[in-house]
Motif scaffolding. Structure first.
Motif, PDB file in Angstrom:
ATOM      1  N   GLU A 159     -54.148  -6.865  36.736  1.00  0.00           N
ATOM      2  CA  GLU A 159     -54.520  -6.305  35.837  1.00  0.00           C
ATOM      3  C   GLU A 159     -54.162  -5.498  34.511  1.00  0.00           C
ATOM      4  OE1 GLU A 159     -58.580  -6.048  35.676  1.00  0.00           O
ATOM      5  OE2 GLU A 159     -59.108  -7.457  37.633  1.00  0.00           O
ATOM      6  N   TYR A 160     -53.351  -5.813  33.814  1.00  0.00           N
ATOM      7  CA  TYR A 160     -53.290  -5.153  32.641  1.00  0.00           C
ATOM      8  C   TYR A 160     -53.867  -5.108  31.139  1.00  0.00           C
ATOM      9  CZ  TYR A 160     -49.977  -5.918  36.791  1.00  0.00           C
ATOM     10  OH  TYR A 160     -49.366  -6.214  37.686  1.00  0.00           O
ATOM     11  N   GLU A 161     -53.558  -4.003  30.890  1.00  0.00           N
ATOM     12  CA  GLU A 161     -53.941  -3.744  29.012  1.00  0.00           C
ATOM     13  C   GLU A 161     -52.624  -3.903  28.538  1.00  0.00           C
ATOM     14  OE1 GLU A 161     -57.229  -2.615  27.468  1.00  0.00           O
ATOM     15  OE2 GLU A 161     -56.358  -2.366  25.700  1.00  0.00           O
ATOM     16  N   ILE A 162     -52.129  -4.330  27.414  1.00  0.00           N
ATOM     17  CA  ILE A 162     -50.681  -3.839  26.654  1.00  0.00           C
ATOM     18  C   ILE A 162     -50.191  -3.397  25.439  1.00  0.00           C
ATOM     19  CG2 ILE A 162     -48.620  -4.664  25.678  1.00  0.00           C
ATOM     20  CD1 ILE A 162     -48.086  -6.720  27.376  1.00  0.00           C
ATOM     21  N   LEU A 163     -50.969  -2.097  25.421  1.00  0.00           N
ATOM     22  CA  LEU A 163     -51.456  -0.770  24.741  1.00  0.00           C
ATOM     23  C   LEU A 163     -50.458  -0.859  23.203  1.00  0.00           C
ATOM     24  CD1 LEU A 163     -52.044   2.770  26.165  1.00  0.00           C
ATOM     25  CD2 LEU A 163     -54.062   0.047  25.411  1.00  0.00           C
ATOM     26  N   GLY A 164     -49.036  -1.078  23.564  1.00  0.00           N
ATOM     27  CA  GLY A 164     -48.111  -0.892  22.257  1.00  0.00           C
ATOM     28  C   GLY A 164     -46.785  -1.195  23.123  1.00  0.00           C
ATOM     29  N   CYS A 165     -45.594  -2.034  22.487  1.00  0.00           N
ATOM     30  CA  CYS A 165     -44.095  -2.437  22.705  1.00  0.00           C
ATOM     31  C   CYS A 165     -43.444  -2.437  21.378  1.00  0.00           C
ATOM     32  CB  CYS A 165     -44.626  -4.260  23.014  1.00  0.00           C
ATOM     33  SG  CYS A 165     -44.752  -4.925  22.348  1.00  0.00           S
ATOM     34  N   THR A 166     -42.322  -2.966  21.791  1.00  0.00           N
ATOM     35  CA  THR A 166     -41.089  -2.064  20.666  1.00  0.00           C
ATOM     36  C   THR A 166     -41.215  -3.235  19.746  1.00  0.00           C
ATOM     37  OG1 THR A 166     -39.347  -1.980  20.597  1.00  0.00           O
ATOM     38  CG2 THR A 166     -39.223  -2.999  22.087  1.00  0.00           C
ATOM     39  N   ARG A 167     -41.171  -3.004  19.159  1.00  0.00           N
ATOM     40  CA  ARG A 167     -41.137  -4.198  17.596  1.00  0.00           C
ATOM     41  C   ARG A 167     -39.848  -4.893  16.788  1.00  0.00           C
ATOM     42  NH1 ARG A 167     -45.101  -3.689  14.047  1.00  0.00           N
ATOM     43  NH2 ARG A 167     -47.387  -2.991  15.271  1.00  0.00           N
ATOM     44  N   ASP A 168     -38.365  -4.243  17.863  1.00  0.00           N
ATOM     45  CA  ASP A 168     -37.117  -4.559  17.798  1.00  0.00           C
ATOM     46  C   ASP A 168     -36.158  -4.760  18.716  1.00  0.00           C
ATOM     47  OD1 ASP A 168     -36.159  -1.745  17.263  1.00  0.00           O
ATOM     48  OD2 ASP A 168     -37.667  -2.082  16.154  1.00  0.00           O
ATOM     49  N   ASP A 169     -35.664  -3.580  19.019  1.00  0.00           N
ATOM     50  CA  ASP A 169     -34.384  -3.694  20.481  1.00  0.00           C
ATOM     51  C   ASP A 169     -35.824  -3.069  21.749  1.00  0.00           C
ATOM     52  OD1 ASP A 169     -32.850  -4.217  18.917  1.00  0.00           O
ATOM     53  OD2 ASP A 169     -31.354  -2.366  18.800  1.00  0.00           O
ATOM     54  N   ALA A 170     -35.339  -3.653  22.733  1.00  0.00           N
ATOM     55  CA  ALA A 170     -35.893  -1.854  23.754  1.00  0.00           C
ATOM     56  C   ALA A 170     -35.317  -0.943  23.976  1.00  0.00           C
ATOM     57  CB  ALA A 170     -35.831  -3.178  25.055  1.00  0.00           C
ATOM     58  N   ALA A 171     -35.769  -0.454  25.196  1.00  0.00           N
ATOM     59  CA  ALA A 171     -34.873   1.133  24.685  1.00  0.00           C
ATOM     60  C   ALA A 171     -33.935   0.735  25.484  1.00  0.00           C
ATOM     61  CB  ALA A 171     -36.168   1.977  25.692  1.00  0.00           C
ATOM     62  N   GLY A 172     -34.054   0.358  26.519  1.00  0.00           N
ATOM     63  CA  GLY A 172     -32.471   0.225  27.604  1.00  0.00           C
ATOM     64  C   GLY A 172     -31.256  -1.230  26.377  1.00  0.00           C
ATOM     65  N   GLU A 173     -31.653  -1.681  25.961  1.00  0.00           N
ATOM     66  CA  GLU A 173     -31.129  -2.680  24.869  1.00  0.00           C
ATOM     67  C   GLU A 173     -30.343  -1.254  23.254  1.00  0.00           C
ATOM     68  OE1 GLU A 173     -33.056  -5.693  22.945  1.00  0.00           O
ATOM     69  OE2 GLU A 173     -31.844  -6.182  21.720  1.00  0.00           O
ATOM     70  N   ALA A 174     -31.039  -0.318  23.645  1.00  0.00           N
ATOM     71  CA  ALA A 174     -30.250   0.976  22.084  1.00  0.00           C
ATOM     72  C   ALA A 174     -29.664   1.091  23.061  1.00  0.00           C
ATOM     73  CB  ALA A 174     -31.524   1.541  21.738  1.00  0.00           C
ATOM     74  N   PHE A 175     -29.657   1.348  24.467  1.00  0.00           N
ATOM     75  CA  PHE A 175     -28.703   2.645  25.061  1.00  0.00           C
ATOM     76  C   PHE A 175     -27.713   1.689  25.232  1.00  0.00           C
ATOM     77  CE2 PHE A 175     -32.271   5.074  27.237  1.00  0.00           C
ATOM     78  CZ  PHE A 175     -31.432   6.690  26.438  1.00  0.00           C
ATOM     79  N   ASP A 176     -27.857   0.436  25.653  1.00  0.00           N
ATOM     80  CA  ASP A 176     -26.267  -0.384  26.003  1.00  0.00           C
ATOM     81  C   ASP A 176     -25.791  -0.844  24.838  1.00  0.00           C
ATOM     82  OD1 ASP A 176     -26.643  -0.305  28.319  1.00  0.00           O
ATOM     83  OD2 ASP A 176     -28.308  -2.465  28.202  1.00  0.00           O
ATOM     84  N   LYS A 177     -26.512  -1.089  23.370  1.00  0.00           N
ATOM     85  CA  LYS A 177     -25.624  -0.976  22.134  1.00  0.00           C
ATOM     86  C   LYS A 177     -24.630   0.358  21.569  1.00  0.00           C
ATOM     87  CE  LYS A 177     -28.846  -4.932  20.390  1.00  0.00           C
ATOM     88  NZ  LYS A 177     -29.511  -5.425  19.707  1.00  0.00           N
ATOM     89  N   VAL A 178     -25.155   1.143  21.463  1.00  0.00           N
ATOM     90  CA  VAL A 178     -25.276   2.700  21.094  1.00  0.00           C
ATOM     91  C   VAL A 178     -23.530   3.069  22.264  1.00  0.00           C
ATOM     92  CG1 VAL A 178     -25.698   4.926  21.264  1.00  0.00           C
ATOM     93  CG2 VAL A 178     -27.249   3.768  20.101  1.00  0.00           C
ATOM     94  N   ALA A 179     -23.709   2.830  23.083  1.00  0.00           N
ATOM     95  CA  ALA A 179     -22.883   3.143  24.605  1.00  0.00           C
ATOM     96  C   ALA A 179     -21.505   2.339  24.149  1.00  0.00           C
ATOM     97  CB  ALA A 179     -23.302   2.939  26.072  1.00  0.00           C
ATOM     98  N   ARG A 180     -21.669   1.026  23.224  1.00  0.00           N
ATOM     99  CA  ARG A 180     -20.794   0.048  22.698  1.00  0.00           C
ATOM    100  C   ARG A 180     -19.820   0.732  22.030  1.00  0.00           C
ATOM    101  NH1 ARG A 180     -22.343  -5.378  22.389  1.00  0.00           N
ATOM    102  NH2 ARG A 180     -23.766  -5.985  24.014  1.00  0.00           N
ATOM    103  N   ALA A 181     -21.353   1.423  20.669  1.00  0.00           N
ATOM    104  CA  ALA A 181     -20.415   1.854  19.153  1.00  0.00           C
ATOM    105  C   ALA A 181     -19.351   2.673  19.752  1.00  0.00           C
ATOM    106  CB  ALA A 181     -21.789   1.981  18.774  1.00  0.00           C
ATOM    107  N   ILE A 182     -19.696   3.565  21.396  1.00  0.00           N
ATOM    108  CA  ILE A 182     -19.268   5.226  21.698  1.00  0.00           C
ATOM    109  C   ILE A 182     -18.384   5.068  21.862  1.00  0.00           C
ATOM    110  CG2 ILE A 182     -21.326   6.504  19.905  1.00  0.00           C
ATOM    111  CD1 ILE A 182     -21.688   7.143  22.659  1.00  0.00           C
ATOM    112  N   GLY A 183     -17.733   3.669  22.969  1.00  0.00           N
ATOM    113  CA  GLY A 183     -16.616   3.142  23.271  1.00  0.00           C
ATOM    114  C   GLY A 183     -16.763   3.826  24.791  1.00  0.00           C
ATOM    115  N   LEU A 184     -18.133   3.681  25.297  1.00  0.00           N
ATOM    116  CA  LEU A 184     -18.505   3.809  26.682  1.00  0.00           C
ATOM    117  C   LEU A 184     -18.907   2.682  27.883  1.00  0.00           C
ATOM    118  CD1 LEU A 184     -21.124   6.714  26.599  1.00  0.00           C
ATOM    119  CD2 LEU A 184     -18.774   6.666  26.903  1.00  0.00           C
ATOM    120  N   GLY A 185     -18.621   1.164  27.026  1.00  0.00           N
ATOM    121  CA  GLY A 185     -18.671   0.331  28.003  1.00  0.00           C
ATOM    122  C   GLY A 185     -20.189  -0.001  27.889  1.00  0.00           C
TER     123      GLY A 185
END
Ligand code: KG4
Ligand code: ZN
Length: 345
Positions: A159-185
């Motif tokens: 039984e869950y109640e969602i208080l908040g969520c992301t309006r755009d990218d998920a946290a992991g998605e942000a990690f993955d996109k920034v890693a790609r931009a700085i050449g970490l893959g």
């Protein structure tokens, strides 16, 4: 929660195939892991810089039989000794989900055993029950994965109640996109986590986004753009980008926002227990920051070991157990639901 009184041990076979991990596990009484087998496709998808859905589906088909057999063998259990089959049916990649769902349905039909469809996020949250035998709802939980950033009240099992969520990218998605931009893959999260240890988290100030009129929601796309702009401006000035400093400063911005928003909710609602879940919960800096923040406020802090944070089937078996004892059963018409909402059935 009114649950049926369980006097005998219950063994659940958990199956997970929502993204790029084919996984199976045998769980005893919802909390004891008898086996946890994960076949990761990361090396394959790394060649393309991210998960290729069609390749993921094909690999799941190749692997699922072996993975389930290995999980049963490691647990020392035969299929006949399993009480129920729990499978992730959403959210995730539709083709990938369908492999696990079809396999689980076929097993349940052939063995005449109960089938329980599990929400992937419910699985991530339930990973906390595995190593923290004392943890019982209610508690607050921050789920941070490649596809989700959810601040959730776990009112009771299932039984869950969602208080908040992301309006755009998920946290992991942000990690993955920034890693790609700085050449970490790919995958970016673990690489940023590692390289950040060599960098200065205060070297560059990246923005900590707030969402207007919503103190519990998150936004990470502005932070991602800010990192990209910083890299571009370095390049235009002919300056070298200090990768560890960018990684550490970006990571600190994410951690600060996650801790701040989650703790506003925890304090406002007066929770005494707070849990982390999802792939990003294996981030060393995030775990440390939450541990310290909770300790300061006398809040009990829970977090699964990294192997239970990223996708696995033990968490699906744990969530499946609580659904099973509540009487939740899925029919042979169970389908993959790529955008399944938490709390929906
Ligand atoms: O939960 P998960 O395995 O799959 C989803 O349900 O999405 O999460 C995968 C995400 C990826 O974005 C990956 O980069 C991130 O979790 N991740 C991390 C770390 N390990 C995995 N992010 C930050 N630090 C880590 N150590
Ligand atoms: Zn996941």
């Amino acid at each position: 929660m009114e649950v049926q009184k369980v006097t005998e041990d219950i063994y659940i076979l958990g199956i997970e195939s929502s993204c790029d991990e084919t996984a199976a596990a045998v769980i005893k009484n919802g909390r004891e892991v008898l086996s946890n087998v994960i076949s990761s496709q990361i090396d394959l998808h790394t060649l393309y810089g991210g998960v290729v859905p069609e390749i993921a589906s094909r690999k799941h088909i190749e692997k699922i039989n072996q993975v389930v057999e290995a999980a049963l063998e490691e647990a020392g259990k035969s299929l006949e000794e399993i009480d129920g089959i729990a499978v992730t049916y959403g959210p995730g990649l539709v083709g990938a989900l369908l492999v696990g769902v079809s396999f689980a349905k076929a097993l349940a039909f052939a063995l005449n055993k109960p089938l329980v469809g599990v929400h992937h996020i419910e699985g991530h949250i339930s990973a906390n029950f595995i190593e923290h035998k004392d943890l019982e709802p209610p508690f607050a939980c921050l789920v941070v994965s490649g596809g989700h950033t959810h601040l959730v009240v776990v009112k009771d099992y299932g039984e869950y109640e969602i208080l908040g969520c992301t309006r755009d990218d998920a946290a992991g998605e942000a990690f993955d996109k920034v890693a790609r931009a700085i050449g970490l893959g790919y995958p970016g999260g673990p690489k940023i986590d590692k390289v950040s240890k060599e960098g200065n988290p205060d070297a560059i100030h990246f923005p900590r986004a707030k969402v207007e009129n919503s103190r519990y929601d998150f936004s990470f796309s502005g932070l991602k753009s800010s990192v990209l702009n910083y890299i571009n401006s370095c390049e235009m000035k002919g300056e070298a980008v200090n990768v560890p400093d960018v990684a550490a400063s970006f990571q600190k911005a994410v951690v600060d926002v996650l801790v701040e928003h989650a703790l506003i909710a925890v304090e406002e609602f007066g929770f005494h227990k707070f849990a982390l879940a999802g792939g990003v919960a294996s981030n060393s800096s995030l775990r440390k920051a939450f541990e310290e923040a909770c300790k300061k406020r006398n809040i009990e802090f829970y977090c699964p070991s990294p192997v239970f944070c990223t996708d696995n089937a033990a968490m699906i078996g744990a969530a499946g157990y609580y659904e099973y004892i509540k009487g939740t059963r899925s029919g042979y018409d169970l389908n993959a639901v790529p955008n399944l909402k938490l709390g929906e059935r």
